[in-house]
Every structure is written in C-alpha cells, then in structure tokens.
Design a protein around this motif. Structure first.
Motif, short mmCIF file in Angstrom:
data_model
loop_
_atom_site.label_atom_id
_atom_site.label_comp_id
_atom_site.label_asym_id
_atom_site.label_seq_id
_atom_site.Cartn_x
_atom_site.Cartn_y
_atom_site.Cartn_z
N ASP A 78 21.12 -136.82 -8.18
CA ASP A 78 21.68 -135.57 -8.73
C ASP A 78 21.40 -134.32 -7.89
OD1 ASP A 78 22.38 -136.51 -11.82
OD2 ASP A 78 20.78 -137.61 -10.84
N VAL A 137 23.83 -134.08 -5.13
CA VAL A 137 25.16 -133.64 -5.58
C VAL A 137 25.15 -132.14 -5.83
CG1 VAL A 137 26.85 -133.84 -7.45
CG2 VAL A 137 25.70 -135.89 -6.59
N MET A 138 24.15 -131.68 -6.59
CA MET A 138 24.11 -130.25 -6.98
C MET A 138 23.91 -129.34 -5.77
SD MET A 138 21.97 -130.32 -10.53
CE MET A 138 21.89 -128.54 -10.69
N THR A 146 27.37 -129.19 -4.07
CA THR A 146 28.62 -128.97 -4.81
C THR A 146 28.51 -127.94 -5.94
OG1 THR A 146 28.21 -130.72 -6.43
CG2 THR A 146 29.28 -131.38 -4.40
N SER A 147 27.28 -127.60 -6.35
CA SER A 147 27.15 -126.66 -7.48
C SER A 147 27.39 -125.23 -7.01
CB SER A 147 25.76 -126.78 -8.09
OG SER A 147 25.51 -125.67 -8.93
N THR A 163 33.43 -138.14 -8.28
CA THR A 163 33.99 -137.13 -9.20
C THR A 163 32.83 -136.43 -9.91
OG1 THR A 163 35.99 -138.42 -9.52
CG2 THR A 163 35.49 -136.81 -11.22
N PRO A 164 32.87 -135.09 -10.00
CA PRO A 164 31.77 -134.39 -10.69
C PRO A 164 31.63 -134.82 -12.15
CG PRO A 164 33.23 -132.84 -9.58
CD PRO A 164 33.89 -134.16 -9.50
N GLU A 165 30.40 -134.81 -12.60
CA GLU A 165 30.04 -135.01 -14.00
C GLU A 165 30.33 -136.41 -14.56
OE1 GLU A 165 31.91 -131.73 -16.07
OE2 GLU A 165 30.02 -130.64 -15.97
N TYR A 209 34.45 -134.26 -2.28
CA TYR A 209 33.57 -133.91 -3.39
C TYR A 209 32.81 -132.61 -3.08
CZ TYR A 209 30.27 -135.35 -7.15
OH TYR A 209 29.52 -135.45 -8.29
#
Lengths: 501, 296
Positions: free
Chosen positions: A306, A309-310, A313-314, A392-394, A414
C-alpha cells in the motif's frame, strides 16, 4: 374475386406470416438464452464492504452476468464481522454465501473442517484461469491445505521495506553516516543497520521542507496489524533456511516458540527502534503509518504494497518518485530452536514474511451452484481481469501472478514512477528461498489475539520483551490444549507441507 | 369454536393478547441471555458442526487469573468515576447559569450546548483523534503557540485515558445539563422569593434549595450516565484502540477483542457477564440511593 379482395387476402397472408415469424422468434429467444450456461441462477459473494476487496466483484460482475446469464449478489460485512458470519453460515449449513473472499489465514479453519469445495478438478480443466501463471508460493502453499487446493488467490500480500531515496541516496548524508557508523549508507541489510539508519535520520529536517523528520514509522497499535509487523521483524531471527517451523510452533511437539531467544531479541529491537519513530508511533495503525510516510515524515517504513501505491499515486503524497523499495532486513545471528543455540550468519540471513497472505476466493461446500460459483471465481481471477484489478486504485489487490510483474504498462498507467523497483521488491520477497508463510491453523485469530496485547504492553513499556512473550507462550499453550493438541499438530504440519505423523 | 372465542373474551383474554409479545420477547432477549450465560460454563468447538461442552467454572477461573480483566475493570471505573463526576458538575453549573433569566440569548445557548450530544460517538472519536494528534492536532498547535511543549495525548500510557475522558465529557455534559435544567425549571419560584425575603445568600439558595430539590433529577441523570459509561466502546476504539499497550482498554473493548476479533465466544460471553454483574450491583446501589432520597 375482385382485385380489392385479392389484395386483402394478400395482406392477410402477410399478416399471418408475420405472426408466425413473430411466434417462432419468441420461441427462439428463450432457446437462445437457454444456451447461456447459468441462466436464471443467482450466486452470492460475501466479503468486506467496497471499495477494498469488493470493488473487483463490482467491476467484473456485469460482464460475467452477460456472458453466463446468471446474476451475482454481493453481500458485505465489516472486517470484524467477516469471520463470525462465515463460520456461522458454514457450521449451521445455512448456505448463505456461494463464494467467500477471505484472508488466507482462515483457510485452515474452513478447509480443515471441509466447509469448502476442493478445487483441484475444476482447476485442472480450467484453461482460462492460467493456474500456472500464479506464483508458486500462492499456488502451492497459500491456497492449499493438506494436499488439496481449496481457493483461488485474488490478491498477494507480503510485507516489503520502504525507504526515502532522497535521504539514503544523498551524498552529504552518506559521508556523514559513514563517518559516524563506519560503513556506507544504503538500504539496511540487517535490523542493526536499520536501527542505526533510523537513529541517524531521527529528529531533524533532512528533506528541507521546514519540518522535523524522523527515523521510522511502523504499525504498533493494538487491535490493528502490529503482530504482522512483529513477525516480519522476528522471521529473520528464528528462520534458518531449509528448517521449517521456527516462527510459530515446534512442528514436532506443537510447543510454542514465541518466547524463544530469537523472538525476544526481535521484540527488544522493536522496542529500541521506537525511540527513533515519529512521535506517537506506539499507537499508530497501518492507515496512519501510510499517511505519515507518504507526507514525508519518516525515512523508513514496513508495510504491504500500500505505501508503494500511495507514495506514487495519492494526491496527498509529497514523496512521488522518492520512495525506494527492498526486501525486509535480516540478521547475522539466527536462533536454532532444534539445537537451542544461536547460529552465526556472517553474510546475513533474510527471511521475508508473507504477512496476511492475501485474499482468497473459495466456494461453500453446501452451495447449490458450485459450477456457477467456480466459473465466476475463474472469471474474476483470470489473467486479464486480475491484471486490471491489481493496477486499479482501491481494489486492495496486490500482485500474485507472474504476468502482473511482466507487464509494466498498466503500472505506469496507474501512476507509478518506478514500477520495476516496486514489483522487484515484491517479487524478491515472494520468490526468496527463505520466505516464511503466515500461520494457517485452526484458531489462528485466537493465537494472534493473545499475542497482540502483550506486544502492545511491551511496546508501551509496561512489560519487558521476555515477560510479554512468556505470557504469550503460556496463552498459546492453553489455546492449543483447548482446540486439541494432536489436531493442531497435524494442522500445523499440513500448513508447512510436512509429513503428517 | 366457543372455547376458542372464550380465549379472547374470558379471563384468558389478557394472557392471549399478551402471548405473542411474550413469545417474541422470550425468543429475542431472554433466550439469548440465558444461552450466553450457559456459554460462560461451556466450551465451543466448530469441528464437525457446533459442539458445546459443559466445563464448569473454567472460563470464570481464567477470567479471574487474567491481568487484562483487572486492568479493564480499573480503566472502566476510572472513566466512569471521573467522566460522570465532571459531567455532573459542569452540567449543573451550566443549568444554573442558563436558568438565570437575566442572561441574554439563553435559548440560543441551550441549543448550542446540546449539539455535541447529537453527534454519533464514532464521529466524536474521530474528532478526538484529530484534535489530540501529536504532530498535526489543533490542541498541540495551540500549546506550541503559547509556549508550552506538545503533549502525547493519545500515545502516552499516563495521558491517553484522560484524553478519552475529555471527549466523553465534551459529548455527554449536555445530557446532564438537559436533565438538571429540566429539574431546575420544576422548582417553584416561590421558594426562591421566600428565601430572598429571609436574606438568603446565593450559596445558601444553592445549598438549601436548589441542590436538595435537584437530588432526584441528579440521581436519575447520574444513573443514566453511569450505565452508559460502563458500556463505552466507540470513542475508545477510534481514539486509542485500547492503547498504548492496554492502558485504555475497557471491559467492553476487552470483550469485543476476545469475542469478535479472536472469536473466542465463551470467553467473550464470560467477560460480558462479568460486566453485567458489575453494572447490576452499581445500578442497585444507585436505585436504592434514589429511593432513599425520594422517601425523604
């Protein structure tokens, strides 16, 4: 017959012909839809509420329904209610859910009691699923129990190590660090190095944003996921390559190993590193540590995929492109539970840990729609759909197939800056020779729940590491006796792939 | 036919009409209650279906040996005692203040003070977690602004429980205020006028008129809040999760962890019943006190 009458008859014939064609057509329509394999069937899928984990079901159900004629009903419950609802449905034979999507740690509870459908035959015949593309550790260990396959992996979960590249790659800091500690600053190979790097980067503004930064951030909060962080730290201290079973129980006697000198040393290390943590780290959960790391407050962190990803992409992330990834640090001494001595590993021993193990999809053995349920699982887990899910997010799904690592386009799409590094760290963890799977025996939740408050007390300074882990060992013994020592021993050996005595 | 009609008209009529309610009540409350009680003397296994085995007092013996149980009782009692006392004192003060007809905008303030009570405890928990955040919380920001060092409100074993108490007080003082204000409104104004004619001071008005006449309302308010505070879980779950360590773990959170997280149903039931016994004893004492004051 006058012309008018002829014309009328002609029109009547046309009308009759149209009616016949219409009749035939309406007869044809059900025949055509009857060709769909599962027309009229409704299957229920049970998991946690969207977006995380349930989102892929929402994403792909319409396509599957169109293809098969069946309907998918999604039922969800909060995390804390998942296990009670699943187990009560199974034990009562309520057939409430055809498919469950659940954490890998519960597989032993479900498969060990034959609550699920063995999937070996389905998988053998299934060309769409591309079973062999799934990484061996998930295919052969996480989804299997006592020699049979009971589930299909939807998600791969393991802890990886994160660090700030702008801190560790900075030439000035590298020089200062070498002057102070006598070796080159780099991503830590051992927990000792990790503590020293944390100390070095603790309590000063090393990224020049006008705020103080700290050494580490790790999930330590009770009733969250602290025990997984602990096992990620302890694994290297107690797992000798090629000698299974050092992390939880002695696979010959089912005696708890949780208070071994290796585990105690790991907890002592964890307590020590707390002083180099972000203020308040002792009560931070996984969600908080992700936010704290991605807004740039710490130099190192431990998490599942996570943070990676964050970070990239966050929209709130201040460290896009600055996040480095590697496998968990190791140790130079490992506790050998068989010989009851420390074994020396001068070049280091690493033992990445498959914390949590991922989310699996399985079928209730009493389901009335086993074939349809399997077909939907296969549709959800087939390579192309699985790839969309992990990029894909979430969705909450992380890579578990070889193709997830091979195709980088989706990861760039992404928002990842360095997907190769991110995927490389995950792959290196999963494919490591000394990778340690999570505990997968009946009562896993009880064992972890007994460990959790004791870790919290030790981290809060209410107990020493030894006192806390001795209390856990006593409680683990009681739980084992309560469930049945022989049955637990068999289950533990089965989960490790050892011969059942 | 006649006998069926007589069921609804004769002496059985009342019982007949009540029976559906009684059956539903038995099914939904009494049966689960006694089933949970039975679980506290049992062992449950799910292997080959649900198997319940009688084990005597084993679960209770485990409870009395468990350090977490004593810690949870202690935390619960601290929260109940400190929070309810403070809520009562603040509620009483606000009620007396806003009963003064000279204060302008009394109606507005009455509604304003009731707002926290209308929020969901989960929301209050999140507010508390944000307010008391060490790095970014407004409370520490204010402390820094006035030259004080920041405080580890939620991450220190000594302070965490008091941060929770502060949020509980913030949310539930309005309930005390509401009940006590209603109690104050029922005191006849003639009592105050007569006392003032006799030259009573403000303190004497409070000591000899307001406080004694408010005792029934006070005891009712305290009883309601004590019962509710014994069961507090949401604010704590969100703000600290029972930590750091187990320094803010209460009985309900302890039972939740064991019963639902670990799915140890029998031990979870035992914890729940131990809380039930404690609450029952406290309630009986408070009810006896209420009755005694009412008789006086």
């Amino acid at each position: 017959m006058c012309k008018k009458e002829k014309y009328f008859r002609f029109r009547l014939c046309l009308l009759l012909l149209a009616a016949i064609l219409f009749g035939l057509n309406s007869l044809m329509i059900p025949q055509a839809s009857g060709q769909k394999r599962f027309d009229g069937i409704e299957i229920t899928v049970f998991t946690q509420p969207p977006p995380f984990i349930a989102k892929p079901v929402q994403m792909f159900r319409a396509d599957w329904e169109k293809k098969t004629g069946a309907k998918v009903k999604l039922i969800t419950a909060p995390w804390a209610e998942l296990y009670p609802k699943m187990i009560s449905s199974f034990t009562m034979g309520a057939k409430k859910y055809d498919i469950i999507i659940f954490p890998a740690a519960w597989l032993a509870d479900f498969a060990g009691n034959n609550f699920l459908v063995p999937l070996d035959d389905f998988i053998a015949k299934d060309k769409e699923l591309a079973w062999n593309d799934i990484l061996p550790v998930y295919r052969e260990r996480i989804c299997s129990y006592a020699g049979e396959i009971w589930a299909v992996p939807m998600d791969g979960d393991n802890h990886i190590f994160y660090y700030r590249k702008d801190a560790l790659d900075n030439l000035e800091y590298q020089k200062k660090f070498k002057d102070k500690y006598g070796y080159a600053l780099a991503p830590p190979k051992t927990w000792k190095q990790h503590r020293e790097i944390a100390e070095f980067f603790n309590g000063w503004d090393w990224d020049g944003d006008g705020r103080l930064e700290y050494g580490v951030v790790e999930a330590m909060r009770k009733d969250d996921q602290a025990y997984w962080t602990f096992f990620s730290r302890a694994a290297a201290y107690v797992s000798i390559p090629g000698q299974p079973g050092g992390l939880f129980f002695d696979p010959n006697t089912m005696e708890p190993l949780i208070n071994s000198p290796g585990h105690v040393k790991a907890l002592e290390d964890w307590i020590k590193v707390k002083q180099f943590g972000v203020p308040g780290v002792v009560n931070m959960d996984s969600g908080e540590i992700r936010n704290v790391f991605t807004i740039g407050d710490a130099s190192m962190a431990i998490d599942w995929g996570d943070i990676g990803v964050m970070a990239d992409t966050s929209p709130e992330s201040t460290i896009k492109g600055q996040c480095g990834y590697t496998i968990m640090p190791g140790t130079t001494r490992v506790w050998d539970y068989k010989k009851q001595t420390w074994a020396e590993f001068p070049n280091g021993n690493q033992a990445p840990y498959l914390a949590f193990g991922g989310w699996l999809a399985a079928i209730d053995a009493k389901s009335d729609h086993i074939e349809a349920a399997y077909d939907f699982i296969s549709f959800l887990g087939k390579p192309e759909n699985s790839y969309i899910s992990v990029t894909t997010p979430e969705t909450g799904f992380n890579p578990c197939r070889k193709m997830h690592f091979d195709r980088l386009a989706g990861w760039f799409g992404y928002g990842f800056v360095n997907p190769k590094d991110y995927l490389g760290a995950i792959e290196a963890t999963i494919a490591h020779d000394n990778v340690q799977p999570d505990l997968r025996i009946p009562g896993t939740a009880r064992y972890f729940e007994a460990l959790d408050p004791q870790l919290a007390m030790a981290l809060a300074g209410n107990k020493t590491a030894k006192e806390a882990l001795d209390a856990v060992a006593k409680e683990w013994k009681r739980i084992t006796e309560d469930i049945g020592k022989d049955a637990q021993l068999k289950a533990y050996r089965a989960s490790l792939g050892l011969l059942i005595k | 036919m006649k006998s069926i009609i007589s069921l609804f008209t004769g002496k059985w009529a009342g019982r007949s009409f009540l029976s559906p309610t009684v059956c539903i009540l038995l099914a939904l409350t009494i049966f689960p209650f006694f089933f949970s009680l039975w679980l506290t003397f049992s062992k449950v296994s799910f292997i080959g279906g649900v198997n319940i085995q009688f084990v005597g007092l084993r679960n209770w013996a485990r409870l009395f040996e468990d350090e977490r149980f004593y810690n949870a009782i202690s935390n619960t009692l601290i929260i109940v005692f400190v929070a309810v006392s403070m809520e009562y004192l603040l509620g009483l003060g606000l009620a007396i203040l806003l009963s003064n007809s000279k204060i302008k905008g009394r109606g507005f303030f009455r509604i304003l003070y009731l707002t926290p009570m209308m929020l969901a405890p989960i929301a209050v928990g999140y507010m508390g977690r944000m307010m008391f955040n060490f790095n970014r919380g407004p409370v520490n920001h204010l402390l820094r602004q006035v030259g004080f060092p920041p405080v580890e409100w939620l991450t220190n074993t000594q302070t965490a429980i008091y941060s929770i108490i502060m949020m509980d007080i913030w949310q539930w003082t309005p309930l005390m205020f509401l009940i006590l204000f209603a109690g104050l409104e029922t005191i006849p104004s003639g009592f105050f006028e007569a006392a003032r004619v006799d030259g009573a001071s403000r303190w004497q008005l409070f000591r000899y008129i307001i406080f004694p006449l408010l005792i029934p309302a006070s005891l009712a308010a305290i009883l309601i809040r004590v019962l509710e505070t014994f069961k507090v879980i949401d604010i704590i779950y969100i703000m600290t999760g029972g930590g750091p360590g187990i320094s803010t773990e209460t009985m309900t959170l302890f039972g939740y962890s064991l019963g639902l997280n670990a799915f140890d149903l029998v031990y979870g039931s035992t914890i729940a019943f131990s809380l039930f016994v404690i609450v029952l004893v406290v309630s009986i004492v408070l009810l006896l006190l209420t009755r005694r004051f009412q008789e006086q």
